[in-house]
Write a protein that holds these residues in place. Structure first.
Motif, PDB file in Angstrom:
ATOM      1  N   GLN A   1       7.667  81.184   9.585  1.00 31.94           N
ATOM      2  CA  GLN A   1       7.924  80.488   7.656  1.00 31.94           C
ATOM      3  C   GLN A   1       7.599  80.901   6.815  1.00 31.94           C
ATOM      4  O   GLN A   1       7.855  80.644   6.245  1.00 31.94           O
ATOM      5  CB  GLN A   1       6.960  78.767   8.676  1.00 31.94           C
ATOM      6  CG  GLN A   1       7.917  78.386   9.633  1.00 31.94           C
ATOM      7  CD  GLN A   1       6.910  76.720   9.783  1.00 31.94           C
ATOM      8  OE1 GLN A   1       5.579  76.888   9.562  1.00 31.94           O
ATOM      9  NE2 GLN A   1       7.819  75.851  10.311  1.00 31.94           N
TER      10      GLN A   1
ATOM     11  N   GLY B   1      12.687  82.649   9.491  1.00 36.83           N
ATOM     12  CA  GLY B   1      13.432  82.002  10.635  1.00 36.83           C
ATOM     13  C   GLY B   1      14.461  83.145  11.816  1.00 36.83           C
ATOM     14  O   GLY B   1      14.653  81.968  12.897  1.00 36.83           O
TER      15      GLY B   1
ATOM     16  N   ASN C   1       8.820  79.810  15.950  1.00 35.75           N
ATOM     17  CA  ASN C   1       9.672  80.532  13.645  1.00 35.75           C
ATOM     18  C   ASN C   1       8.690  80.489  12.975  1.00 35.75           C
ATOM     19  O   ASN C   1       7.990  80.072  12.783  1.00 35.75           O
ATOM     20  CB  ASN C   1      10.558  79.082  13.899  1.00 35.75           C
ATOM     21  CG  ASN C   1      11.876  78.855  14.753  1.00 35.75           C
ATOM     22  OD1 ASN C   1      12.421  79.219  15.834  1.00 35.75           O
ATOM     23  ND2 ASN C   1      11.570  77.583  15.303  1.00 35.75           N
TER      24      ASN C   1
END
Ligand SMILES: Nc1ncnc2c1ncn2[C@@H]1O[C@H](COP(=O)(O)OP(=O)(O)OP(=O)(O)O)[C@@H](O)[C@H]1O
Length: 569
Positions: free
Chosen positions: A143, A162, A141
């Motif tokens: 960040q 995201g 993910n």
């Protein structure tokens, strides 16, 4: 956010301190405090803060929505009473426990503030760097991305954060590091979702030895290429400067180093000193070893150019094929092997002096080129097309008879007149023997230092012997003979015996008959004489081989075959 409603039982020292600490916590609302003593510090402070106060702690128990009641009196009967009447929704806490929790909360708050400060510093730093940075957690993910990320890729921060790196850039360095846990260097790829071709390095992010994510740093490929190009240019400049630094020399001697009291020598010094003040070309003539190079150094040292380079070129020592590039340098690619350009001696000597030694040994083609440089002070590097302008003072020297060479068509007359603005002919030592004592004294001092000896002088007979010798190799030969004598002797005074041992074997007098010896002995003697005359250096041996009309290799072979003597091979 709903506030925690707290009441305090007891307004003494304990209650007062709990009140103060709770006041600093934003998330807490103090709804009341009780004490039988209206002057208790907690009560007074609460009144100042507009907090409701009471004498009867039972009143606190009936306050609506009370979350916590803190008992600070320490009286068992009070605690028991509270426990009996407290609502099931309210927690009872003793002062000690309350203090502990409040302290922990305060520390956490400070830590949080510190983290916030570091975070904003870090993001300011990361946003100011030129390289794009992207961070993802262990699951891929994304960040964090910095400003440069959006500049390089054209993808905005909100569109990227995201997303998952395994979908967004599955072939990139960051996905690779998350999969393998290994560092990635110089990975060339296109950033997923953009056309940007980049070169990236990526590394895992480990916390307490456990991999928690990864970071990639990358730059536009063209930026990297531009940097490489700049680097290449800088490396070339550094290389050529290092090359130049290694070659640039300055003069080593001044007129104080030229020893001798003879009128002949003084006349030369006088003329050289005068010419040093001007910029004129000087031609130094004289036999080998008379001090022509010494004069060239001294002229430069006394001239306005003394702080600038003094560059010597031995025209006889450089192979003819290389002489032109030695003089003028060459451009990159001028010939096979010219992988980089090279500065020539004329360019090195810019604003200083060039000393062209053995000018009589230069070939005619180069003489023509040299003439052009002397006339126009400009030239092109070999294989180059850029004209280089220089400001160089020329001092030339030779032991050859240039006028005779002109007559033979081996030396250009126009070059001779260009060089011969001031002509200084240094007389041979045999015509100025009055210079011998001062030369000798100086030599003994110098050699005592060099050889660690304590020689004090020369005996009368030895001096006579030195006077009677005609010194065909001039001052250089005198230096060689005295050094050989001093190396081998143990006495403090150089005597006739020391000298004759060293001089007889090299001496062929023109005035007396030669005793009959074998051809081999004669050859050996001539070789020794030639080496003694020109010096026991590589250059000396080269010139000795020329004088004997044999190749340098032959000279070395013959020297090797001879019995060990003081002449080093
Ligand atoms: N007048 C002098 N005073 C002190 N030393 C001298 C003098 N003349 C010559 N020398 C020394 O003699 C040696 C030979 O001198 P130098 O190399 O200048 O001679 P040269 O004429 O240039 O020789 P060549 O023609 O062989 O190149 C050097 O060590 C130099 O210092």
């Amino acid at each position: 956010m709903k506030l925690v409603r707290v009441a305090i039982v007891g307004g003494g020292r304990g209650g007062y301190s709990v009140l103060r600490m709770l006041k600093e916590i934003k998330e807490v609302e103090i709804v009341g405090i009780s004490d039988v003593e209206p002057e208790a510090p907690g009560i007074v402070a609460a009144q100042e803060e507009g907090i409701s106060v009471t004498r009867d702690f039972n009143e606190l128990l009936s306050l609506p929505d009370l979350d916590v009641i803190i008992e600070t009196t320490g009286l068992p009967e009070v605690r028991d009473k509270i426990q009996q009447n407290i609502s099931s929704k309210t927690a009872l806490m003793e002062a000690k426990a309350a203090n502990l929790i409040i302290t922990i909360l305060k520390e956490k708050k400070e830590e949080l503030l510190e983290i916030k400060r570091v975070k904003s510093q870090l993001s300011a730093i990361l946003d100011s760097v030129q390289e794009a940075i992207e961070v993802a957690d262990i699951n891929g993910n994304i960040q964090y991305v910095n400003n440069a990320f959006s500049r390089v890729t054209g993808i905005s921060e909100k569109d990227r954060i995201g997303q998952n790196i395994f979908e967004a850039s599955p072939d990139g360095a960051l996905a690779s590091v998350l999969k393998t846990g290994k560092l990635v260097f110089g990975h060339r790829t296109k950033v997923g979702g953009s056309n940007a071709e980049v070169v990236s390095n990526a590394a895992p992010i480990n916390v307490d030895g456990i991999m928690e994510g990864g970071v990639v740093v990358f730059q536009h490929f063209t930026d990297v290429m531009n940097i490489m190009e700049e680097l290449k240019k800088s490396t070339t400049i550094i290389e050529s400067l290092t090359d130049k630094l290694g070659q640039v020399t300055t003069s080593k001697y001044t007129f104080d180093d030229i020893l001798g009291n003879s009128d002949e020598l003084k006349r030369c010094i006088n003329l050289a000193e005068k010419s040093a003040r001007s910029n004129t070309t000087v031609l130094l003539l004289g036999e080998s070893g008379t001090g022509k190079e010494l004069f060239a150094h001294a002229i430069h040292s006394s001239s306005m150019r003394r702080e600038n380079p003094f560059i010597k070129v031995n025209c006889a020592a450089i192979p003819e094929t290389l002489l032109e590039s030695e003089f003028f340098g060459y451009a990159k690619g001028a010939f096979t092997g010219a992988v980089k350009s090279k500065i020539g001696k004329f360019e090195l000597a810019h604003s200083g002096t060039i000393f062209l030694d053995e000018i009589g040994d230069m070939n005619l083609i180069l003489q023509g080129k040299l003439l052009r440089v002397l006339q126009e002070m400009e030239f092109e590097r070999v294989g180059g097309n850029q004209t280089i302008k220089v400001d160089v003072r020329v001092i030339a020297a030779t032991n050859r008879n240039l006028r005779e060479l002109i007559r033979q068509g081996k030396f250009r007359e126009d070059l001779f007149y260009r060089l011969n603005v001031v002509e200084i002919t240094i007389p041979p030592l045999r015509v100025r023997k009055e210079d011998l004592p001062v030369l000798l004294d100086n030599l003994i001092v110098k050699l005592n230092r060099k050889l660690g000896k304590k020689v004090r002088g020369v005996s009368k007979e030895a001096e006579e012997m030195l006077y009677n010798f005609d010194w065909p190799g001039n001052v250089r030969e005198l230096e060689n003979v005295i050094e050989r004598v001093m190396v081998t002797m143990d006495e403090e005074i150089i005597n006739k015996k020391n000298l004759s041992q060293q001089m007889n074997q090299f001496r062929i007098s023109h005035d007396r008959d030669i005793e009959l010896i074998t051809i081999d002995q004669m050859e050996e003697m001539l070789i020794r004489k030639a080496v003694a005359k020109f010096g026991n250096t590589v250059e000396g041996k080269r010139r000795a081989s020329q004088a004997l009309n044999i190749s340098l290799a032959t000279l070395y072979n013959k020297l090797k075959r001879q019995k060990p003597t003081n002449i080093k091979i």
